[in-house]
Design a protein around this motif. Structure first.
Motif, PDB file in Angstrom:
ATOM      1  N   ALA A  84      -9.481   2.930  -5.186  1.00  0.00           N
ATOM      2  CA  ALA A  84      -8.152   2.924  -5.800  1.00  0.00           C
ATOM      3  C   ALA A  84      -7.073   3.182  -4.748  1.00  0.00           C
ATOM      4  O   ALA A  84      -6.016   2.557  -4.772  1.00  0.00           O
ATOM      5  CB  ALA A  84      -8.079   3.956  -6.914  1.00  0.00           C
ATOM      6  N   SER A  85      -7.363   4.068  -3.790  1.00  0.00           N
ATOM      7  CA  SER A  85      -6.367   4.372  -2.754  1.00  0.00           C
ATOM      8  C   SER A  85      -6.109   3.169  -1.850  1.00  0.00           C
ATOM      9  O   SER A  85      -5.025   3.025  -1.303  1.00  0.00           O
ATOM     10  CB  SER A  85      -6.798   5.581  -1.916  1.00  0.00           C
ATOM     11  OG  SER A  85      -7.881   5.240  -1.061  1.00  0.00           O
ATOM     12  N   GLY A  87      -6.134   0.160  -3.045  1.00  0.00           N
ATOM     13  CA  GLY A  87      -5.583  -0.863  -3.914  1.00  0.00           C
ATOM     14  C   GLY A  87      -6.603  -1.916  -4.304  1.00  0.00           C
ATOM     15  O   GLY A  87      -6.238  -2.986  -4.782  1.00  0.00           O
ATOM     16  N   PHE A  88      -7.888  -1.610  -4.113  1.00  0.00           N
ATOM     17  CA  PHE A  88      -8.934  -2.561  -4.466  1.00  0.00           C
ATOM     18  C   PHE A  88      -9.168  -2.605  -5.969  1.00  0.00           C
ATOM     19  O   PHE A  88      -9.521  -3.636  -6.507  1.00  0.00           O
ATOM     20  CB  PHE A  88     -10.235  -2.198  -3.742  1.00  0.00           C
ATOM     21  CG  PHE A  88     -11.351  -3.168  -3.980  1.00  0.00           C
ATOM     22  CD1 PHE A  88     -11.373  -4.392  -3.335  1.00  0.00           C
ATOM     23  CD2 PHE A  88     -12.374  -2.863  -4.859  1.00  0.00           C
ATOM     24  CE1 PHE A  88     -12.394  -5.307  -3.572  1.00  0.00           C
ATOM     25  CE2 PHE A  88     -13.399  -3.759  -5.103  1.00  0.00           C
ATOM     26  CZ  PHE A  88     -13.410  -4.991  -4.448  1.00  0.00           C
ATOM     27  N   LEU A  89      -8.972  -1.468  -6.659  1.00  0.00           N
ATOM     28  CA  LEU A  89      -9.204  -1.406  -8.094  1.00  0.00           C
ATOM     29  C   LEU A  89      -8.325  -0.357  -8.740  1.00  0.00           C
ATOM     30  O   LEU A  89      -7.722   0.465  -8.060  1.00  0.00           O
ATOM     31  CB  LEU A  89     -10.681  -1.133  -8.403  1.00  0.00           C
ATOM     32  CG  LEU A  89     -11.332   0.152  -7.875  1.00  0.00           C
ATOM     33  CD1 LEU A  89     -10.957   1.388  -8.675  1.00  0.00           C
ATOM     34  CD2 LEU A  89     -12.836  -0.011  -7.897  1.00  0.00           C
ATOM     35  N   THR A  90      -8.270  -0.433 -10.073  1.00  0.00           N
ATOM     36  CA  THR A  90      -7.685   0.657 -10.855  1.00  0.00           C
ATOM     37  C   THR A  90      -8.774   1.149 -11.794  1.00  0.00           C
ATOM     38  O   THR A  90      -9.656   0.386 -12.190  1.00  0.00           O
ATOM     39  CB  THR A  90      -6.462   0.203 -11.688  1.00  0.00           C
ATOM     40  OG1 THR A  90      -6.864  -0.801 -12.610  1.00  0.00           O
ATOM     41  CG2 THR A  90      -5.350  -0.303 -10.800  1.00  0.00           C
ATOM     42  N   ASP A  91      -8.701   2.427 -12.117  1.00  0.00           N
ATOM     43  CA  ASP A  91      -9.734   3.064 -12.937  1.00  0.00           C
ATOM     44  C   ASP A  91      -9.042   3.894 -14.003  1.00  0.00           C
ATOM     45  O   ASP A  91      -8.376   4.881 -13.688  1.00  0.00           O
ATOM     46  CB  ASP A  91     -10.608   3.934 -12.030  1.00  0.00           C
ATOM     47  CG  ASP A  91     -11.630   4.749 -12.788  1.00  0.00           C
ATOM     48  OD1 ASP A  91     -12.058   4.318 -13.878  1.00  0.00           O
ATOM     49  OD2 ASP A  91     -12.011   5.822 -12.285  1.00  0.00           O
ATOM     50  N   LYS A  92      -9.169   3.459 -15.263  1.00  0.00           N
ATOM     51  CA  LYS A  92      -8.581   4.206 -16.368  1.00  0.00           C
ATOM     52  C   LYS A  92      -9.705   4.796 -17.194  1.00  0.00           C
ATOM     53  O   LYS A  92     -10.507   4.080 -17.784  1.00  0.00           O
ATOM     54  CB  LYS A  92      -7.704   3.295 -17.218  1.00  0.00           C
ATOM     55  CG  LYS A  92      -6.502   2.803 -16.447  1.00  0.00           C
ATOM     56  CD  LYS A  92      -5.539   2.058 -17.296  1.00  0.00           C
ATOM     57  CE  LYS A  92      -4.403   1.619 -16.387  1.00  0.00           C
ATOM     58  NZ  LYS A  92      -3.402   0.866 -17.053  1.00  0.00           N
TER      59      LYS A  92
END
Length: 160
Positions: A84-85, A87-92
């Motif tokens: 996430a840091s 910018g490869f993915l977001t995690d909700k």
């Protein structure tokens, strides 16, 4: 699950790959394999989920199971924060599950599709030009049999 994913070689030079441990690389590839390739909607536990390409619903235990030996929940949490840091993915995360979105999914999966298609078409055309047809193969086989018979007759000293 059916299908395949593209894994662009450029990922080897990216910081998300270069700065990751072996376990984190396994987690990264596993998540790419788990991501939806087309829009998907379904109902689970009374909730309706609509996911776009590059998204998937999972849990930490499911990720641990999918990644295999040597991968723990702690390693997955660390990897998710790192990815996430970059910018490869977001995690909700919710109390039931988590939705992971691979950022730039379309870029990773559709980039160079035209070039790849052109290359494949050229390769198929070249292959077709160099590959004899079924009828040509039959003719060649008959010729080969006749030549071999003729050679056998010559070695016996018999004339045809």
């Amino acid at each position: 699950m059916n299908g395949w994913i593209k894994l662009h070689r450029a990922i080897l030079d990216s910081p998300v790959w270069q700065d990751s441990t072996a376990e984190q690389k396994v987690i990264l590839v596993t998540m790419l394999l788990m991501a939806n390739y087309k829009e998907r909607e379904w109902e689970w536990g009374g909730d309706v989920y609509s996911l776009q390409p590059g998204q998937f619903v999972t849990s930490l235990p499911t990720l641990v199971h999918r990644c295999g030996k040597g991968v723990t929940e702690a390693k997955i949490r660390t990897a998710l924060k790192k990815f996430a840091s970059y910018g490869f993915l977001t995690d909700k995360s919710t109390n039931k599950n988590r939705v992971i979105t691979i950022m730039k999914w379309a870029f990773y999966q559709e980039n160079d599709a035209r070039v790849t298609g052109d290359f494949a078409d050229k390769h198929r055309t070249k292959h077709r030009l160099n590959t004899p047809s079924k009828n040509e193969r039959k003719k060649n086989k008959r010729k080969e049999l006749l030549v071999n018979e003729f050679k056998l007759d010559l070695t016996k000293g018999e004339a045809m």
